[in-house]
Motif scaffolding. Structure first.
Motif, PDB file in Angstrom:
ATOM      1  N   ARG A 160       8.712 -38.455-108.875  1.00 63.68           N
ATOM      2  CA  ARG A 160       9.313 -37.099-108.996  1.00 63.68           C
ATOM      3  C   ARG A 160       8.347 -36.173-108.242  1.00 63.68           C
ATOM      4  O   ARG A 160       8.134 -34.948-108.850  1.00 63.68           O
ATOM      5  CB  ARG A 160       9.595 -36.816-110.410  1.00 63.68           C
ATOM      6  CG  ARG A 160      10.445 -37.994-110.968  1.00 63.68           C
ATOM      7  CD  ARG A 160      10.909 -37.617-112.545  1.00 63.68           C
ATOM      8  NE  ARG A 160      11.730 -36.609-112.723  1.00 63.68           N
ATOM      9  CZ  ARG A 160      13.169 -36.842-112.464  1.00 63.68           C
ATOM     10  NH1 ARG A 160      13.617 -37.837-112.143  1.00 63.68           N
ATOM     11  NH2 ARG A 160      13.928 -35.568-112.559  1.00 63.68           N
ATOM     12  N   HIS A 162       8.957 -34.000-106.230  1.00 64.23           N
ATOM     13  CA  HIS A 162       9.667 -32.871-105.965  1.00 64.23           C
ATOM     14  C   HIS A 162       9.618 -31.698-106.906  1.00 64.23           C
ATOM     15  O   HIS A 162       9.793 -30.673-106.552  1.00 64.23           O
ATOM     16  CB  HIS A 162      11.238 -32.992-105.388  1.00 64.23           C
ATOM     17  CG  HIS A 162      11.849 -33.708-106.500  1.00 64.23           C
ATOM     18  ND1 HIS A 162      11.758 -35.296-106.838  1.00 64.23           N
ATOM     19  CD2 HIS A 162      12.453 -33.422-107.546  1.00 64.23           C
ATOM     20  CE1 HIS A 162      12.304 -35.480-107.889  1.00 64.23           C
ATOM     21  NE2 HIS A 162      12.799 -34.207-108.533  1.00 64.23           N
ATOM     22  N   GLU A 163       9.122 -32.174-108.221  1.00 63.00           N
ATOM     23  CA  GLU A 163       9.323 -31.028-109.063  1.00 63.00           C
ATOM     24  C   GLU A 163       8.048 -30.186-109.089  1.00 63.00           C
ATOM     25  O   GLU A 163       8.079 -29.299-109.789  1.00 63.00           O
ATOM     26  CB  GLU A 163       9.211 -31.994-110.488  1.00 63.00           C
ATOM     27  CG  GLU A 163      10.696 -32.763-110.769  1.00 63.00           C
ATOM     28  CD  GLU A 163      10.402 -33.508-112.319  1.00 63.00           C
ATOM     29  OE1 GLU A 163       9.457 -33.463-112.856  1.00 63.00           O
ATOM     30  OE2 GLU A 163      11.325 -34.304-112.604  1.00 63.00           O
ATOM     31  N   THR A 200      13.917 -30.737-100.282  1.00 62.51           N
ATOM     32  CA  THR A 200      15.249 -30.227-100.820  1.00 62.51           C
ATOM     33  C   THR A 200      16.372 -30.853-101.322  1.00 62.51           C
ATOM     34  O   THR A 200      16.739 -30.655-102.097  1.00 62.51           O
ATOM     35  CB  THR A 200      15.575 -29.012 -99.844  1.00 62.51           C
ATOM     36  OG1 THR A 200      14.562 -27.957 -99.627  1.00 62.51           O
ATOM     37  CG2 THR A 200      16.720 -28.284-100.371  1.00 62.51           C
ATOM     38  N   ARG A 203      15.325 -32.012-104.663  1.00 64.45           N
ATOM     39  CA  ARG A 203      15.595 -31.178-105.825  1.00 64.45           C
ATOM     40  C   ARG A 203      17.039 -30.690-105.997  1.00 64.45           C
ATOM     41  O   ARG A 203      17.370 -30.450-107.123  1.00 64.45           O
ATOM     42  CB  ARG A 203      14.714 -29.894-105.308  1.00 64.45           C
ATOM     43  CG  ARG A 203      13.229 -30.080-105.313  1.00 64.45           C
ATOM     44  CD  ARG A 203      12.578 -28.819-104.400  1.00 64.45           C
ATOM     45  NE  ARG A 203      11.088 -29.095-104.599  1.00 64.45           N
ATOM     46  CZ  ARG A 203      10.188 -28.165-104.119  1.00 64.45           C
ATOM     47  NH1 ARG A 203      10.701 -27.333-103.172  1.00 64.45           N
ATOM     48  NH2 ARG A 203       8.874 -28.525-104.212  1.00 64.45           N
ATOM     49  N   ALA A 227      13.834 -28.403-111.352  1.00 67.08           N
ATOM     50  CA  ALA A 227      14.104 -29.308-110.329  1.00 67.08           C
ATOM     51  C   ALA A 227      12.821 -28.999-109.127  1.00 67.08           C
ATOM     52  O   ALA A 227      12.724 -29.999-108.023  1.00 67.08           O
ATOM     53  CB  ALA A 227      15.193 -29.304-109.692  1.00 67.08           C
ATOM     54  N   GLY A 228      12.098 -28.017-109.136  1.00 67.06           N
ATOM     55  CA  GLY A 228      11.105 -27.649-108.111  1.00 67.06           C
ATOM     56  C   GLY A 228      11.115 -26.537-107.194  1.00 67.06           C
ATOM     57  O   GLY A 228      10.383 -26.208-106.453  1.00 67.06           O
ATOM     58  N   PHE A 229      12.206 -25.786-107.336  1.00 64.15           N
ATOM     59  CA  PHE A 229      12.712 -24.526-106.578  1.00 64.15           C
ATOM     60  C   PHE A 229      11.809 -23.412-107.034  1.00 64.15           C
ATOM     61  O   PHE A 229      11.418 -23.324-108.387  1.00 64.15           O
ATOM     62  CB  PHE A 229      14.071 -24.283-106.780  1.00 64.15           C
ATOM     63  CG  PHE A 229      14.844 -25.117-106.032  1.00 64.15           C
ATOM     64  CD1 PHE A 229      15.581 -26.156-106.815  1.00 64.15           C
ATOM     65  CD2 PHE A 229      15.025 -25.034-104.637  1.00 64.15           C
ATOM     66  CE1 PHE A 229      16.538 -26.928-106.097  1.00 64.15           C
ATOM     67  CE2 PHE A 229      16.008 -25.922-103.952  1.00 64.15           C
ATOM     68  CZ  PHE A 229      16.624 -27.042-104.784  1.00 64.15           C
ATOM     69  N   PHE A 235      17.025 -21.400-105.037  1.00 65.89           N
ATOM     70  CA  PHE A 235      17.639 -22.513-105.635  1.00 65.89           C
ATOM     71  C   PHE A 235      19.146 -22.400-105.401  1.00 65.89           C
ATOM     72  O   PHE A 235      19.812 -23.113-104.701  1.00 65.89           O
ATOM     73  CB  PHE A 235      17.346 -22.412-107.015  1.00 65.89           C
ATOM     74  CG  PHE A 235      18.454 -23.570-107.976  1.00 65.89           C
ATOM     75  CD1 PHE A 235      18.777 -23.076-109.301  1.00 65.89           C
ATOM     76  CD2 PHE A 235      18.855 -24.877-107.356  1.00 65.89           C
ATOM     77  CE1 PHE A 235      19.700 -23.911-109.972  1.00 65.89           C
ATOM     78  CE2 PHE A 235      19.524 -25.836-108.331  1.00 65.89           C
ATOM     79  CZ  PHE A 235      19.914 -25.229-109.179  1.00 65.89           C
TER      80      PHE A 235
END
Length: 258
Positions: A160, A162-163, A200, A203, A227-229, A235
């Protein structure tokens, strides 16, 4: 100050001294204006920046001469022009001087940008601009690109990555063990995505899962950040570009249909 302490008007010499002190700046400005006009009207060969300076200096000197004449008419000799006309002319020439000075400054800024920018039109096209040439010396072929892309996808899903909002190409390269160039090539040629699109996608997928879950009571912003944004605007724009809906619309429709 001397005139206030001992009025000059009391004697003939005092009147002359008072006139010289009162109008002295006009007399002092005369040789300065003439020298400025003479220098600005000279036309020796000069580079572009100097030509712009000379043009601005010429216009500025002409406007200053107008100010000088207006003040001279209003001061010496007396009643050479109506008072209101002299004041109006002084205001107009002063405003013109400031506007012209602003124009000269803008010209200087534009000239500085032009002269400092590198000239690229005559340079031969670099082969590094094409994707094929960029990865020419990477040492991996299309089959290896597909395998690396698959491994990178599994790594992102399992850990994970992307977080992490600060995830970049260098970080993914260090985490995966492949070089940045190999990671970039694998994503481009193996998945048809660049690094930003690749991350992206994970995410957005993570956010969609959370927004579809009625039991997830977190706000839309909290879900996007998790989610990582990096921000709500990022987002929202990325999510709408991928799904055609804003995160709030997506959550409302998914929870309503369920």
């Amino acid at each position: 100050m001397l005139n206030a302490a001992a009025p000059f008007e009391a004697s003939l010499l005092g009147k002359v001294l008072f006139q010289l002190s009162f109008h002295g700046w006009l007399l002092q400005g005369t040789p300065y204006l003439l020298a400025t006009l003479w220098l600005s009207l000279r036309t020796p060969s000069a580079p572009r920046g100097t030509a712009i300076q000379r043009s601005g200096l010429r216009g500025l000197a002409i406007v200053m001469a107008g100010c000088w004449l207006a003040s001279a008419m209003n001061r010496w000799p007396p009643d050479a022009a109506p008072l209101l006309a002299s004041i109006g002319l002084s205001l107009l020439t002063t405003a013109g001087m400031y506007l012209l000075a602003c124009q000269v400054v803008r010209q200087q800024l534009r000239a500085r940008v032009v002269t400092s920018a590198p000239v690229l039109m005559d340079m031969p096209a670099s082969t590094e601009d094409t994707p094929r040439a960029r990865y020419e010396r990477s040492g991996i072929d299309a089959t290896q690109c597909a395998a690396i892309a698959s491994a990178l996808t599994a790594l992102m899903q399992d850990e994970r990555l992307h977080e992490a909002p600060g995830l970049d190409l260098q970080s993914l390269s260090q985490r995966s063990g492949w070089s940045s160039n190999q990671v970039s090539q694998a994503l481009n040629q193996g998945l048809g995505q660049n690094f930003s699109e690749f991350v992206t996608g994970f995410r957005v997928a993570a956010a969609r899962t959370c927004l579809s879950d009625p039991s997830d009571l977190r706000s839309v912003l909290d879900i996007g950040l998790a989610a990582g944004f990096g921000s709500k605007s990022t987002f929202k724009s990325a999510f709408k570009r991928a799904t055609g809906q804003t995160p709030s619309e997506y959550r409302r429709r998914r929870t309503t249909s369920d």
